[in-house]
Design an enzyme around this catalytic site. Structure first.
Site, PDB file in Angstrom:
ATOM      1  N   GLU A  23      15.280  13.951  46.277  1.00 18.57           N
ATOM      2  CA  GLU A  23      15.869  15.159  46.861  1.00 18.57           C
ATOM      3  C   GLU A  23      15.044  16.405  46.549  1.00 18.57           C
ATOM      4  OE1 GLU A  23      19.690  15.130  44.904  1.00 18.57           O
ATOM      5  OE2 GLU A  23      20.551  13.811  46.418  1.00 18.57           O
TER       6      GLU A  23
ATOM      7  N   GLY B 285      13.650  20.044  46.805  1.00 20.08           N
ATOM      8  CA  GLY B 285      14.045  21.308  47.438  1.00 20.08           C
ATOM      9  C   GLY B 285      12.894  22.278  47.327  1.00 20.08           C
TER      10      GLY B 285
ATOM     11  N   TYR C 274      15.871  34.216  35.453  1.00 14.72           N
ATOM     12  CA  TYR C 274      15.244  33.136  34.675  1.00 14.72           C
ATOM     13  C   TYR C 274      13.933  33.559  34.031  1.00 14.72           C
ATOM     14  CZ  TYR C 274      17.853  30.588  38.371  1.00 14.72           C
ATOM     15  OH  TYR C 274      18.778  30.137  39.271  1.00 14.72           O
TER      16      TYR C 274
ATOM     17  N   CYS D 292      19.105  49.653  40.506  1.00 16.04           N
ATOM     18  CA  CYS D 292      19.420  50.475  39.346  1.00 16.04           C
ATOM     19  C   CYS D 292      19.707  49.589  38.149  1.00 16.04           C
ATOM     20  CB  CYS D 292      20.642  51.320  39.672  1.00 16.04           C
ATOM     21  SG  CYS D 292      20.229  53.038  39.631  1.00 16.04           S
ATOM     22  N   GLU D 293      18.684  48.951  37.649  1.00 11.48           N
ATOM     23  CA  GLU D 293      18.872  48.003  36.567  1.00 11.48           C
ATOM     24  C   GLU D 293      17.520  47.785  35.890  1.00 11.48           C
ATOM     25  OE1 GLU D 293      21.890  45.347  37.296  1.00 11.48           O
ATOM     26  OE2 GLU D 293      21.071  43.753  36.085  1.00 11.48           O
TER      27      GLU D 293
END
Ligand code: LLP
Length: 434
Positions: free
Chosen positions: A293, A295, A336, A363-364
């Site tokens: 599978e 991705g 991450y 705003c971070e």
């Protein structure tokens, strides 16, 4: 820029072309931020998986994990190239339905499927449900009673407890994982199978596992084959039926920076197939289907994220190139600590490089796209191309800070097609009530 990965990218003075399409022209036409996929890379990667993951001993299936990048155009491409698709929500299944693809080729995953979703899976003719727990098996049996005419194929997700070296948030086979039934809980597994087999219209077909994401080692896949084969043998001794399918999940690593060393698709597939051949013979089991599978490894390197540099600021420590997006369209660095590589597309592209940080506009403080990258001097209006942005980029984009979602284009041999329109401000607020 990594040699050979971005085969269809050509840097030109003040511009770049992806598969013959000018990046500057794309920015002018669709605005930035903009996701760009090289369709030839997408399809050649799909074809490589389809060609390499083949065996004379059993049927092989390549299931694209659509959560990495899910839209109608992408699902149609997968269908046209013979891939199955996985889905983890009604939204992903519904997209497949609207794309007109064969829903019997859907693998429906997830640790917490609702009765509503399971009902829809029966109604829509979803092919296979991957049952995550005994509790889900009970729920499925109860839903199946309302669909006596429809038969549903199922696999059971097992947590094989294999250590995978990757970011904690994308490990899925740790002892504290929320996914699957731990492999040593044999009684629980047998009870789950018995529950599924109690319904005339549910078919228990086999076992699934997924050990983690962005993995460069192949050893854990060999281990997974061994663990699942052992379990299959063990279960078969207690069951009247045999294990038809072994699904080994995805997780194959890709290049984001030169620290990443992905395995060629051919090697990944050969390693898994060789392990299956040897181990199945050794244990005397004969699964009819073996599945993987992928991705990320289908979409990551085919995708680019194009920004415009909108401000340049010298701060105490860093020189910032600010771009017109950030964690709202690419959250992986903030979530991450994921690292990316980028190139500046502007008149100064050949000038001496300096150490800069690419900052977003949210705003971070954590909204840093790339910390510490060597780039030529930029000026406002230059374009910045982020490489290997095709997986879990658009798919995880949000309207945080009321940033509209970016558009997505596919480019191929000088042609462009818009596959997701950039969201307008009005579209962003049209569901809001006064
Ligand atoms: N199969 C199952 C059951 C999965 O849960 C996943 C990914 C895949 C296949 C595909 O794994 P891939 O080949 O893409 O590594 N948002 C994170 C990744 C989450 C992966 C979740 N499951 C990221 O941006 O790194």
């Amino acid at each position: 820029m990594k040699e050979n990965v971005f085969g269809s990218l050509i840097m030109q003075d003040g511009d770049a072309a992806i598969s013959g399409v000018s990046v500057r022209a794309l920015a002018d036409q669709y605005g930035t931020p903009l996701y760009i996929y090289d369709e030839n890379t997408l399809t050649s990667t799909m074809d490589a998986y389809m060609d390499e993951f083949r065996s004379d001993e059993f049927e092989t299936r390549v299931v694209y994990a659509t959560k990495a990048f899910n839209c109608k155009a992408m699902l149609k491409l997968c269908d046209a190239h013979g891939l199955y698709c996985d889905a983890v929500s009604l939204g992903e299944i519904y997209t497949a339905k609207r794309a007109g693809i064969d829903l019997s080729k859907i693998y429906f995953h997830g640790n917490n499927k609702t009765a509503f979703e399971l009902n829809r899976a029966f109604e829509y003719g979803v092919g296979t449900i991957i049952v995550d727990s005994k509790e889900e098996a009970e729920k499925l049996v109860s839903v199946a009673k309302d669909h006596p005419e429809t038969s549903m194929r199922t696999l059971i997700r097992v947590n094989p407890l294999i250590e995978a070296h990757t970011h904690k948030h994308i490990q899925t086979a740790a002892p504290d994982s929320k996914f699957g039934i731990p492999i040593m809980m044999k009684e629980r597994l047998l009870e789950t199978i018995a529950i599924l087999q109690s319904a005339d219209n549910i078919h228990f077909a086999g076992l699934h596992c997924h050990i983690g994401s962005q993995l460069f080692e192949l050893e854990p896949y060999i281990k997974a084959v061994e663990e699942l084969a052992d379990l299959a043998l063990d279960l078969e001794s207690s069951l009247s039926s045999s294990i038809e399918e072994i699904d080994l999940g995805g997780g194959f690593g890709v290049w984001y920076t030169d620290a990443d060393t992905p395995n060629p698709i051919a090697l990944t597939c050969k390693t898994i197939l060789d392990a299956c051949n040897t181990v199945f013979k050794e244990k005397g089991i004969t699964p009819k289907i073996v599945t993987i599978e992928p991705g990320r490894s289908i979409v990551a390197e085919a995708g680019y994220l194009l920004y415009t540099v909108t401000m340049i600021k010298q701060s105490l420590k860093d020189k910032f190139y600010f771009v017109d997006g950030g964690m709202s369209d690419l959250i992986r660095p903030a979530l991450y600590q994921a690292e990316y590589t980028a190139d500046l597309i502007g008149d100064s592209a050949n000038e001496e490089k300096e150490l800069v940080t690419i900052g977003g506009k949210c705003c971070e403080s954590g909204d840093i796209v790339i910390r510490d990258i060597m780039l030529p001097p930029a000026k406002e209006g230059d374009l910045l191309l982020i490489y290997s942005a095709g997986a879990y980029g658009y798919a995880m984009a949000s309207n945080y800070n009321k940033q509209p979602l970016p558009g997505v284009v596919f480019v191929k041999d000088g042609q462009t097609r818009l596959v997701i329109r950039p969201q307008t401000l009005d579209e962003m607020i049209e569901r809001e009530c006064d």
